[in-house]
Design an enzyme around this catalytic site. Structure first.
Site, short mmCIF file in Angstrom:
data_model
loop_
_atom_site.label_atom_id
_atom_site.label_comp_id
_atom_site.label_asym_id
_atom_site.label_seq_id
_atom_site.Cartn_x
_atom_site.Cartn_y
_atom_site.Cartn_z
N CYS A 180 0.79 -1.21 0.00
CA CYS A 180 0.00 0.00 0.00
C CYS A 180 0.83 1.28 0.00
O CYS A 180 0.54 2.22 -0.73
CB CYS A 180 -0.97 0.00 1.16
N HIS A 200 -2.81 0.59 6.78
CA HIS A 200 -3.00 0.80 5.35
C HIS A 200 -2.68 2.25 5.01
O HIS A 200 -2.72 3.12 5.89
CB HIS A 200 -4.47 0.48 4.98
N ASP A 209 -8.13 4.46 -3.52
CA ASP A 209 -7.21 3.47 -2.95
C ASP A 209 -6.52 2.75 -4.10
O ASP A 209 -7.07 1.80 -4.66
CB ASP A 209 -7.97 2.48 -2.07
#
Lengths: 648, 326, 314
Positions: free
Chosen positions: A405, A449, A465
């Site tokens: 991430c 995250h 995202d």
């Protein structure tokens, strides 16, 4: 006292002490430097063997080891002070203490040092399991002391008695635990606490989140007033990172006004139990509407506590899942949202310029292009990415194309900014695990995250995202499962999940009841019993009173001599059987002998019970009248058990 | 204020009551008749050196746990503390209810070791790790339920005559050695120490008075029962010369039954010319020799005459009389 | 559990059931009394049979003596019986020129003393002394009686005229006092139909010998008495001492007698240990005649009441 003046302790005592030392070593294992435990374990084993053969440990070797230990610690940590070097030193010295254990006094010292070392293991973690293990490790140490006593009985009996003593101590220990006044401020500096930060921090350097992704400890638990929202919407923002220096992301220090929000959906109420983080960042579900008492908002609506969270924190928040954040972007924010390090990553800038040419001012199209690239152009999700060079973003986008991430969020925001779209990195937690037993959401550190927010005209700051573009299942299954490369593995299903749920509930109770029992909670509890926590006399009176009662109860127990009948297992067992038979209507006459009575009752019973009772009766007669009482203690207990099992 | 001053300050009855209630308080030299029961008033408990050190360590652990706000460590400290506090009760319980039933002593001669057996019994509970301190010696013992246990101790028999048992100290540090419970006992028991025997000196005037019956020919008629080593004081005529020559040491013939006719007259004035103690030692040697030879003997002392008789009872009566001479 | 008994006397023990059966065949319908009588013999005690004439006292005594293989003498006690009649006298024998002792009927293994309460106190006390000491002194010389020497005495409770009832202190010499009572209907019917019992007796073999009896007595003494049984017995003894109906309670010697009898009873049952049941079985026979009631209540009923009152602690 010279060694010659005292007899050598017996092997049993030494063995128990060695076990206790080994247990202390095992409990410190997770945080000892790798080079230390194997030689220590070897040393303990060698010393035990030597002791059992009546040999002394070579003194020269001992001195050499005593010298080598601190040198090794310094070589590893650069210092002797601090938690980690201290633990290594303590464990090492404890094992070395065994090598010079030759007298009873040495065993005494060894036990004391071992107890202290055991306690220090708790400085590294206060989980229920750890505490239980440490308490259990007291057992061999106490037994070592008991075995030193002249004429101590068989080892099994000794262990049993000491286990009983430990068990007896539990209620008193709990009472003392509740009553001992907590310190509002530490007496001396608590070193090393700053190093112990956990969870998302306000700086995203390469690998920062990667560290968290392998940490399975709970970060926080969320209890929702209503249903738990779906996984794909569970983004907990902890910190917004504006500033990129080509290497790490930081929040930046420019003062900004709070971004206005227009909530559109129904508000969602929930309560978060945050574990100790030693930081001020408080995660909250996108997008919090009001800061709870004692906290404040950053400009980008992340929650900040007034003080670092040292003993866990519980706070309630209201969020809206559908919102428009900052419909208008002011100039300062726009500038920050477009900031890029000088001269870094030319290839990425060139790519952004190409998109800018192709899509013009259509920001949504550029976002789409970036996500399509992540999805289609051979990007991989992995927790073990290859190392990146100086041009981090270029290397990632055009060479390695593997990461997790933080790589994707970082590269995505870079591309957006280069394409002229205001963007920022948001770090926090995503997903979490819904505990089906207790109905709360458990978020672990491995759920950490990083994602992006881009400012779109008319939509405000919009969450994007990029990791989801690479691995949609990262969002639907969680990091661990995503890293496995396939769906949920076998061990994440069925009873195992249920067990994990239950264990987590217990851990939460432990954390709340014991680990989080601080001065404030103590006051609340004491006040409920009429003790005024503000006046020390009142507290002293309560403590003294309870201590006095405990001592008096102890003394009464100590003075109590067992009645003659209590030794009589058989007699008591017979009396119990007799009472049960009486309830069933079979009463023994005043002058009726026990065996005659059982025989009479057996005659009145159906065949099955009668046979059983006759056997009991025969055996009773044999035990009662034919044997000496001491020889048949075991048989008497056996009879008592069978009499209990008998159903008239 | 010291204990002694406080005791002086009390009235006479008050002091008596205090001592009656706490017999161990002063080492009240009042001897107690057997059996002695160890009640709670005479058992004292204090931490041992190790106990104090361990307590200090617990305090450090406590402070550390409080300072770092480490509740798990605090819980551990509380648990350890509560467990160790039981040591106080354990030590107390090891002694409480114990009884000294009897004291038995072997006969010993002055200057030799005196074996004393103390019989303890426990009421209803087994006891572990009880230590008995008597003078400089220490013996540890355990007591099973119900069964009395004899604890042997060795004392030094100093002088002939009655020797009182020194104060006994019973103690226990069961189970962890952190606390010591102790109690002083002053059993009303004394041991008669026989006089030491003279090392050398003239043989006893054994056959005085009845010499004529003691003809060698008669002796050879008796049943020959064996040989034993010659000891100073044995009658020379019973030395087996032939056998002794073969064995490089003097051997004595033993006869069965012992020579009934010979009566040794051991008289106080036969040992005249010696100081009192020497005289007693010589007579002790003679009595011993007579006893060993199996003869009949008569002991004539200034105030009394014992015998003639033979056997163990007579021997002990004679030795007791010698032991109690002024 | 017969296998629990592992002593050399096992052969003697094995003969016991036949001996019991034989006596029961002779004295019909009195199994309990017969068993008690055997227990008395095994415990090494003397037996007093007290009942009206004709219920089989003498038959029982004869049957016991005969079955046990003991040499026995019968002495009918009368008011003119003198001590020398039973002990014996020294008679000057001219041909040897010295007194020679002619032993009386006492010098036997089993003495049947019929109607003992008809004898004068002098004779009674001579006999009782012999029973207590198991030896007699005649003209300054002590003469031992046989090792198994046992007395079975009978007396008639109703016969009052011209009798000298045994004093309470002397009753103590008898381990047991038994009454036979009338036989039940079936037994009486069999008795009437059958042969003469005495004649039958002569045809039957001896089932035991004096040596067997000695071995069995040895074995009976070795029967284990647990603390629980001793506690119970002690409770019984204590109860006699503060019982409202009893003037003088049982002495410790009486307690030992009960214990000896209970051991013998346990041995008869083939056990190597005494149970409270054994104590209860023999208690009335052993203890009743030693109790001295305050009022005119029967001693047997007092004994039974005691057994019913004193609880047996398990």
């Amino acid at each position: 006292m010279s060694a010659a003046a005292q007899p050598r302790p017996d092997l049993r005592s030494f063995t128990l002490l060695s076990l206790g030392v080994a247990a202390a070593l095992a409990l410190h294992l997770p945080h000892l430097p790798l080079w230390l435990p194997p030689p220590l374990l070897l040393l303990i084993a060698w010393r035990w063997l030597g002791f059992s053969r009546g040999r002394r440990f070579p003194a020269l070797l001992r001195y050499a080891l005593i010298l080598a230990l601190p040198l090794g610690v310094i070589a590893t940590y650069g210092t002797l002070f601090g938690r980690l070097p201290g633990a290594a030193l303590a464990v090492g010295l404890l094992a070395l203490k065994l090598t010079e254990t030759e007298t009873r006094r040495d065993v005494h010292i060894g036990v004391a040092v071992a107890a202290f070392t055991l306690m220090s293991a708790l400085l590294f973690g206060q989980s229920l399991l750890m505490t239980l293990l440490v308490c259990a490790a007291l057992w061999p140490l106490l037994a070592a002391l008991t075995a030193l006593q002249p004429g101590a009985g068989a080892t099994r009996m000794l262990l049993r008695e000491d286990a009983l003593r430990l068990a007896l101590a539990v209620p008193v220990a709990l009472l003392a635990f509740v009553l001992i006044p907590r310190l509002a401020t530490p007496l001396w500096g608590a070193p090393g606490l700053a190093q112990a930060r956990t969870g998302i921090s306000a700086r995203m350097s390469p690998g920062a989140i990667g560290q968290l992704l392998i940490d399975d400890n709970p970060a926080f638990r969320v209890g929702f007033d209503g249903a738990i929202p779906p996984r794909a919407q569970r983004y907990f923002r902890a910190v917004v990172l504006w500033h990129f220096d080509g290497h790490a992301w930081t929040p930046g220090d420019a003062p900004l006004p709070l971004e206005p929000i227009a909530a559109q959906g129904a508000p969602l109420h929930y309560t978060i139990n945050l574990e100790t983080t030693r930081q001020t960042l408080l995660p909250a579900l996108d997008m919090p509407l009001q800061p709870p008492a004692g906290t404040r908002f950053s400009a980008a609506r992340t929650l900040l506590a007034a003080q670092p969270v040292d003993h866990g924190l519980r706070y309630s928040v209201t969020s809206s899942m559908r919102y428009v954040l900052a419909p208008r972007l002011d100039a300062a924010e726009r500038r920050l949202g477009l900031q890029l390090p000088m001269n870094a990553d030319p290839r990425a800038r060139a790519l952004a310029a190409r998109w800018r040419q192709r899509y013009g001012a259509d920001a949504a199209a550029i976002v789409d292009a970036a996500l399509r690239m992540f999805h289609d152009d051979g990007f991989r999700y992995t927790l073990l990415p290859p190392p990146l060079g100086r041009q981090q973003v270029d290397d990632f986008l055009f060479d390695t194309r593997a990461g997790f991430c933080e790589h994707y969020a970082s590269a995505f925001v870079f591309l957006m900014r280069a394409a002229g779209i205001p963007a920022r990195v948001v770090a926090g937690y995503q997903g979490g695990y819904a505990n089906r037993v207790a109905g709360y959401l458990l978020v672990r550190q491995s759920d950490a995250h990083a994602w992006a927010e881009v400012w779109l005209q008319g939509h405000g700051w919009t969450r994007v995202d990029p990791t989801a573009a690479v691995r949609p299942d990262r969002i639907s299954l969680g990091a661990t499962a995503a890293a496995q490369g396939s769906g949920a593995p076998w061990y994440l299903s069925g009873w195992w999940l249920g067990l994990r749920d239950r264990i987590d509930v217990i851990n939460r109770l432990w954390d709340q009841a014991v680990v989080g029992f601080n001065a404030l909670r103590q006051r609340g509890l004491l006040a409920r019993f009429g003790v005024d926590p503000e006046r020390w006399q009142s507290v002293a009176l309560a403590l003294g009173g309870v201590l006095g009662v405990v001592m008096a109860v102890g003394l009464a127990l100590a003075l109590r001599e067992p009645a003659a009948a209590t030794d009589d297992v058989l007699g008591r067992a017979f009396a119990r059987l007799e009472r049960r038979l009486a309830r069933a209507g079979h009463r023994r006459g005043a002058g009726e002998a026990p065996v005659a009575f059982l025989t009479r009752v057996a005659a009145a019973l159906p065949a099955d019970g009668a046979g059983q009772l006759r056997r009991l009766s025969t055996e009773f007669a044999r035990l009662r009248y034919a044997c000496t009482p001491s020889a048949s203690a075991l048989a008497a207990r056996n009879w008592a058990r069978r009499a209990r099992e008998f159903r008239p | 204020m010291s204990l002694a001053r406080r005791l002086r300050g009390l009235t006479e009855t008050g002091r008596a009551r205090l001592l009656r209630r706490h017999p161990g308080l002063l080492r009240a030299r009042r001897v107690e008749s057997l059996p002695i029961h160890l009640g709670q008033r005479r058992i004292y408990v204090l931490p041992t050196g190790f106990g104090i050190g361990f307590g200090a360590m617990l305090l450090v652990m406590l402070l550390g746990a409080l300072n770092y706000n480490n509740n798990a460590a605090l819980l551990l400290t509380c648990l350890l503390g509560a467990t160790c506090a039981q040591s106080m009760y354990g030590a107390f319980r090891a002694l409480h209810g114990l009884r000294l039933e009897a004291v038995r002593a072997e006969h010993a001669e002055a200057g030799s070791a005196l074996q004393v057996a103390l019989h303890f019994s426990a009421s209803r509970r087994a006891r572990t790790a009880v230590c008995l301190r008597l003078g400089p010696t220490l013996a540890a013992f355990s007591l099973p339920i119900g069964a009395p246990t004899a604890v042997g101790m060795t004392l030094h028999a100093e002088r002939r005559g009655w020797q009182a048992l020194p104060a006994l100290k019973l103690e226990s540090t069961w189970p962890f050695g952190l606390f010591r419970a102790w109690s002083w006992l002053y059993p009303d028991a004394r041991v008669l120490v026989y006089p030491a025997r003279e090392a050398g000196g003239p043989a006893p005037p054994e056959s005085s008075g009845t010499d004529s019956q003691h003809a060698p020919s008669h002796e050879q008629d008796q049943d020959y029962a064996g040989l034993r080593d010659y000891q100073p004081g044995d009658p020379p005529r019973r030395i087996a010369w032939k056998a002794s020559a073969r064995n490089d040491q003097l051997l004595l013939r033993l006869h069965e039954p012992p020579p009934a006719q010979s009566t040794w007259r051991l008289r106080w004035h036969d040992a005249r010319g010696l100081p009192q103690e020497q005289r007693i030692m010589r007579l002790a040697r003679w009595v011993h020799a007579a006893w060993r030879s199996g003869a009949r003997w008569q002991l004539e002392l200034p105030q009394q005459t014992l015998g003639p008789d033979r056997g163990d009872a007579h021997y002990h009566a004679c030795m007791a009389a010698l032991a109690l001479l002024p | 559990m017969p296998d629990a008994i592992a002593t050399p006397g096992n052969a003697s023990l094995a003969r016991l059931p036949k001996a019991l059966a034989q006596v029961n065949a002779l004295v019909l319908g009195k199994t309990h009394a017969v068993r008690l009588a055997f227990a008395c013999l095994l415990a090494g005690g003397h037996l007093l049979l007290e009942d009206i004439p004709g219920v089989g006292k003498t038959t029982l005594a004869h049957a016991l003596a005969h079955t046990c293989g003991l040499a026995y003498q019968r002495v009918q006690f009368t008011s003119d019986l003198t001590p020398t009649d039973i002990i014996g006298v020294g008679i000057y024998e001219r041909e040897h020129g010295q007194f020679r002792f002619h032993p009386g009927p006492l010098f036997t293994e089993l003495l049947l003393a019929d109607e003992i309460n008809r004898g004068t106190p002098k004779v009674q006390s001579a006999l009782l002394e012999a029973m207590a000491e198991s030896q007699v002194s005649v003209e300054g010389e002590t003469r031992a009686l046989p090792a198994v020497f046992t007395v079975i005495a009978t007396q008639n409770p109703l016969d009052l005229a011209g009798t000298h009832p045994l004093p309470d202190s002397q009753l103590d010499r008898f381990l047991m006092r038994l009454s036979l009572g009338y036989p039940d209907a079936a037994a009486e019917r069999a008795l009437l139909a059958g042969e003469d019992r005495r004649a039958l007796l002569r045809e039957l073999p001896a089932r035991l010998a004096a040596s067997d009896l000695l071995a069995l007595r040895q074995q009976a003494r070795a029967v284990n008495t647990s603390a629980a049984v001793l506690d119970y017995l002690q409770a019984l003894l204590a109860a006699t001492r503060d019982h409202a109906e009893i003037r003088v309670g049982l002495s410790p010697r009486a307690g030992l007698a009960v214990l000896a009898a209970a051991r013998a009873w346990a041995l008869l049952a083939g056990r190597d240990h005494v149970m409270p049941e054994d104590v209860q079985a023999v208690f009335a026979a052993v203890a009743a005649h030693r109790l001295q009631p305050l009022r005119n209540s029967s001693r047997e009923s007092l004994a039974a009441a005691l057994l019913a009152e004193v609880s047996v602690r398990a």
